[in-house]
Design an enzyme around this catalytic site. Structure first.
Site, mmCIF file in Angstrom:
data_model
loop_
_atom_site.group_PDB
_atom_site.id
_atom_site.type_symbol
_atom_site.label_atom_id
_atom_site.label_comp_id
_atom_site.label_asym_id
_atom_site.label_seq_id
_atom_site.Cartn_x
_atom_site.Cartn_y
_atom_site.Cartn_z
ATOM 1 N N GLY A 1 0.636 -1.090 0.130
ATOM 2 C CA GLY A 1 0.331 0.153 0.102
ATOM 3 C C GLY A 1 0.742 1.662 0.601
ATOM 4 O O GLY A 1 -0.020 2.060 0.069
ATOM 5 N N ASN B 1 10.877 8.840 -5.261
ATOM 6 C CA ASN B 1 9.662 9.473 -5.909
ATOM 7 C C ASN B 1 9.179 10.191 -4.586
ATOM 8 O O ASN B 1 8.179 9.981 -3.718
ATOM 9 C CB ASN B 1 7.702 8.130 -6.086
ATOM 10 C CG ASN B 1 6.962 9.322 -6.136
ATOM 11 O OD1 ASN B 1 6.837 10.268 -6.081
ATOM 12 N ND2 ASN B 1 5.885 8.336 -6.618
ATOM 13 N N GLU C 1 9.445 2.970 7.486
ATOM 14 C CA GLU C 1 9.912 2.572 9.003
ATOM 15 C C GLU C 1 10.471 3.786 9.983
ATOM 16 O O GLU C 1 9.587 4.404 11.019
ATOM 17 C CB GLU C 1 10.006 1.516 9.598
ATOM 18 C CG GLU C 1 9.180 0.273 8.821
ATOM 19 C CD GLU C 1 9.460 -1.130 8.964
ATOM 20 O OE1 GLU C 1 9.061 -1.642 10.030
ATOM 21 O OE2 GLU C 1 10.261 -1.485 8.365
HETATM 22 MO MO1 MOS Z 1 7.687 -4.059 9.216
HETATM 23 S S1 MOS Z 1 6.979 -4.123 10.725
HETATM 24 O O1 MOS Z 1 9.333 -4.471 9.842
HETATM 25 O O2 MOS Z 1 6.641 -5.710 8.567
#
Ligand code: MOS
Length: 773
Positions: free
Chosen positions: A468, A666, A740
């Site tokens: 996503g 991007n 992340e």
């Molecule tokens: Mo991500 S929490 O490393 O799938």
């Protein structure tokens, strides 16, 4: 090259998604399909004495009921690596015996013609339990804590250098505090959903997963079906955040129940069910001790983390791991302890380890800044890590100073009055806070195929998936640039285990892993076409040398004379080819675990490896020695909050983030990713928390009405920028992952801003009005 990379390009699948044309795993219309509904345990520990399914079986529309008494026997999975397929709870294969390890464990599946019939029948199952005494409270069971040998993939979790205890004794300034974070649930928009369909001995699974390749291996080993007879499809995923990285029972149960009733089965978990059947983040108790000279220079860092695991697997929320590399300190002691509880096993959740870990460390650093009277930004510069000190490795690329500088300028850090509680706007207390962001830059083995068709379009195939975040889009850009084609002429196909194996969508690694493989396959294709042209007397490039030719404008042309050359379509036409393909595999891995097993001779993988030996892009990429380097991304968050002194409510007014993540592929999707992380951070700082019934260990917040997440009305003014310097060590595309890092540090920055506004330090998340007043 570099026609589209970096630009803020809209998602190639955006229109499909907003028009409902993107088919998610639960949305395939399969003939003769039945609907499965999971039934959950209502005790926290014990055994099923008797499970009566006879009333449910007679209920209208019911086709079958599966319990441990009549389910097929599963094999223990052969892999425990997410890329190779990790079953979430290794000692709790579903419906294999009568044991219950936590409240809300799946104990049956009811199948019926309609979902409503299955749902109704699931309420008619009667269970007698033999109840045992559970342990589900972390604080009450601290005496049972033990030190795990390692974390996910064998990662070190007990780490020392020098002697932190001795150094603390002589430090001029000391901070010793305990920080806690509650249990969180991922709550992706899309639930865990599976459709399983047997065609003879062949199994087709539509599954909401972060690893089609992993689920394929896992289903093969658990069900005892040859790998080539399992196909896993996941074209579109409505978020995972780690909860779809390991495989939870819904997937294998769909396959088992489809086998049992001889019809395709759809099994979708409800929002409520996912609070006990699809992972969570562990609660954390983190003790941090910092010792420093009067000028703020660190001499010792201690970070002791206590987290939960279950009785059916071991997962460590590695909150202390970033502490080992973020600041320079001669003495360090990082440890992790686990307490086994009767609750579903925790699993990775967005920035596992780093998200709660940087919260604690970066609040402690703020406390040290105030105590030593050093500006928080200055404190971080004084303790800047020039290398990864634990491993004595250079960073592949680190531009964190620029992040601090730019972020401080953007929020006008120099204009704040550092005195807590000193700044006001009308009746509101104003606070500014900052913190460092960091996340490992992972890359692992990936492969891809590129096929040129006679009409001039290229299809790229890779068994990775777009959870996503924009993988379809970014990979289209990478391929288009390598092929010298406009993006409209490139179709990227992902989310099908039949394609060459790509990385799992975990650890923020897909762009850095799959990008180089797709680039190499694309360049391999160009090289094949060039070889054809130069050998062909009818080509304007006949007799030219390969290095003098570049892919651009839909064909191949002389670098020095761009008018000399020809279109891909002309070459294929003259050769009488309908299509031409190239495959490439890059084995580079920056991760600790080695996941690439040698391919079996004659297999599709072996074919790709063979072709890769003559692929110059692969060879150049693989020959770089990466052992001397440590791979991390960095960034800085700066936050402004307004606190209502009468109500204790906090409004995050502005968030500035400057990220150093290598090449920005991007600008639009990258900005989205960082913004998403910041929003998670607002949730962690102010609202998110799963509450458990103190008598039963059952989650009582189990829907989005009670599990609070930030909504549109909570959004601050976001200002997000990137350093955008390519990391030439990690890969030829220069991009590190970005999924992340946005959530790391942000919670601390908000917490530090609240302290600046109010003079109150809340060390137990979330910072709710009752704690602040
Ligand atoms: Mo991500 S929490 O490393 O799938």
């Amino acid at each position: 090259m570099n026609e589209t990379v970096g630009k803020p390009i809209d998602r190639v699948d955006g229109r499909l998604k907003v028009t409902g044309g993107a088919t998610y795993s639960a949305e395939f219309d399969i003939k003769n399909m039945v609907h499965g509904v999971a039934v959950l345990s209502t005790i926290t520990k014990g055994r099923i004495k008797n499970i009566n399914t006879s009333i449910a079986e007679k209920s209208p529309g019911v086709v079958g009921v599966m319990t441990y008494k009549n389910s097929m026997q599963l094999h223990f999975p052969s892999s425990s690596d997410p890329g190779g397929g990790k079953f979430a709870e290794k000692d709790l294969l579903p419906l294999q015996n009568d044991r219950v390890f936590y409240d809300g464990q799946i104990i049956a599946v009811v199948m019926a013609e309609t979902f409503e019939q299955a749902e109704h029948a699931s309420t008619l199952i009667k269970v007698d339990y033999q109840i045992e005494d559970p342990n589900f409270d972390l604080e009450k069971n601290l005496a049972k804590a033990y030190k795990p040998a390692s974390g996910l993939g064998g990662a070190e979790v007990q780490i020392k250098r020098g002697n932190a205890d001795d150094a603390l004794k002589t430090a001029s300034v000391k901070i010793e505090q305990t920080y806690t974070t509650p249990v969180y649930h991922h709550n992706a928009m899309e639930p865990h959903a599976t459709i399983a369909l047997w065609q003879g001995e062949t199994l087709l699974i539509y599954d909401a997963t972060q690893s089609v390749a992993g689920v394929k291996s896992l289903m093969s080993s658990m069900l005892g079906v040859p790998k080539e007879k399992v196909r896993v499809v996941s074209y579109y995923i409505g978020g995972g955040f780690g909860s779809k990285g390991f495989s939870w029972p819904n997937t294998v149960l769909a396959a088992m129940s489809a086998k049992q009733v001889g019809r395709p089965v759809k099994l979708v978990l409800s929002r409520q069910q996912m609070f006990t059947t699809a992972g969570r983040r562990s609660q954390t108790i983190q003790k941090i001790a910092l010792g420093a000279a009067q000028n703020g220079k660190l001499s010792a860092i201690k970070h002791d983390t206590t987290v939960e695991s279950s009785f059916v697997d071991e997962f460590v929320e590695t909150a202390g791991v970033a502490t080992t590399m973020l600041y320079s300190s001669p003495n360090l002691d990082v440890s992790h302890s686990l307490v086994r509880l009767n609750k579903v096993t925790p699993c990775p959740m967005r920035a596992p380890g780093e998200a709660p870990g940087t919260y604690a460390l970066e609040v402690a650093m703020d406390e040290l800044a105030y105590q030593s009277k050093v500006d928080p930004v200055q404190l971080r510069l004084i303790n800047y890590a020039e290398e990864e000190e634990q491993k004595h490795k250079k960073f592949s690329s680190k531009n964190l100073r620029e992040c601090y500088q730019r972020g401080a300028d953007m929020i006008e850090w120099g204009k704040r009055n550092p005195q807590p509680g000193s700044m006001r706007e009308g009746k509101y207390l104003v606070g500014y806070g900052m913190a460092t962001a960091t996340y490992p830059a992972n890359r692992s083995a990936s492969s891809a195929k590129a096929v040129l068709f006679a009409d001039g379009h290229v299809e790229i195939m890779c068994a990775t998936q777009d959870i996503g975040t924009g993988t379809y889009t970014v990979m289209t850009q990478a391929a288009a640039d390598a092929l010298g084609l406009p993006m409209e002429k490139v179709i990227v196909k992902l989310g099908d285990s039949e394609y060459p194996k790509g990385a799992n969508s975990g650890g923020s690694q897909v762009t850095a892993s799959v990008g180089p493989a797709i680039r190499a396959a694309s360049l391999g294709l160009v090289s094949k076409i060039v070889k054809m042209a130069v050998a062909d007397a009818k080509s304007p490039l006949h007799g030219q040398k390969e290095p003098d030719i570049v892919a651009q404008n839909g064909g191949i042309y002389l670098r020095s004379k761009p008018e000399t050359g020809e279109q891909y379509t002309d070459i294929l036409k003259r050769q009488g080819l309908q299509d031409l393909q190239a495959q490439a595999a890059t084995k580079v891995s920056t991760r600790q675990q080695t996941e690439a097993n040698p391919a079996t001779a004659g297999s599709a993988e072996a074919e790709i490896e063979k072709e890769s030996k003559s692929n110059q892009a692969v060879q150049q990429d693989e020959k770089l020695d990466r052992k001397p380097f440590s791979f991390h991304s960095f960034g800085a968050h700066f936050v402004k909050v307004l606190v209502d002194p009468d109500l204790g409510t906090v409004r995050v007014e502005k968030v500035v983030g400057v990220m150093d993540i290598g090449t920005v592929m991007n600008l639009k999707t990258a900005t989205n990713q960082i913004m998403g992380g910041m929003i998670f951070g607002i949730g962690m700082a102010l609202m998110e928390e799963t509450h458990y019934d103190p008598n039963r260990g059952r989650p009582v917040t189990r829907d989005l009405a009670n599990y609070l997440v930030p909504v549109n009305a909570d959004m601050p003014d976001f200002q997000i920028e990137f350093i955008n310097k390519p990391d030439t060590i990690i890969s030829p595309i220069g991009a590190r992952g970005i999924g992340e890092i946005g959530i790391t540090g942000i919670t601390a920055a908000i917490n530090n801003a609240i302290y600046h506004a109010t003079g109150k330090r809340i060390r137990n998340l979330p910072v709710t009005p009752d704690k602040l007043l």
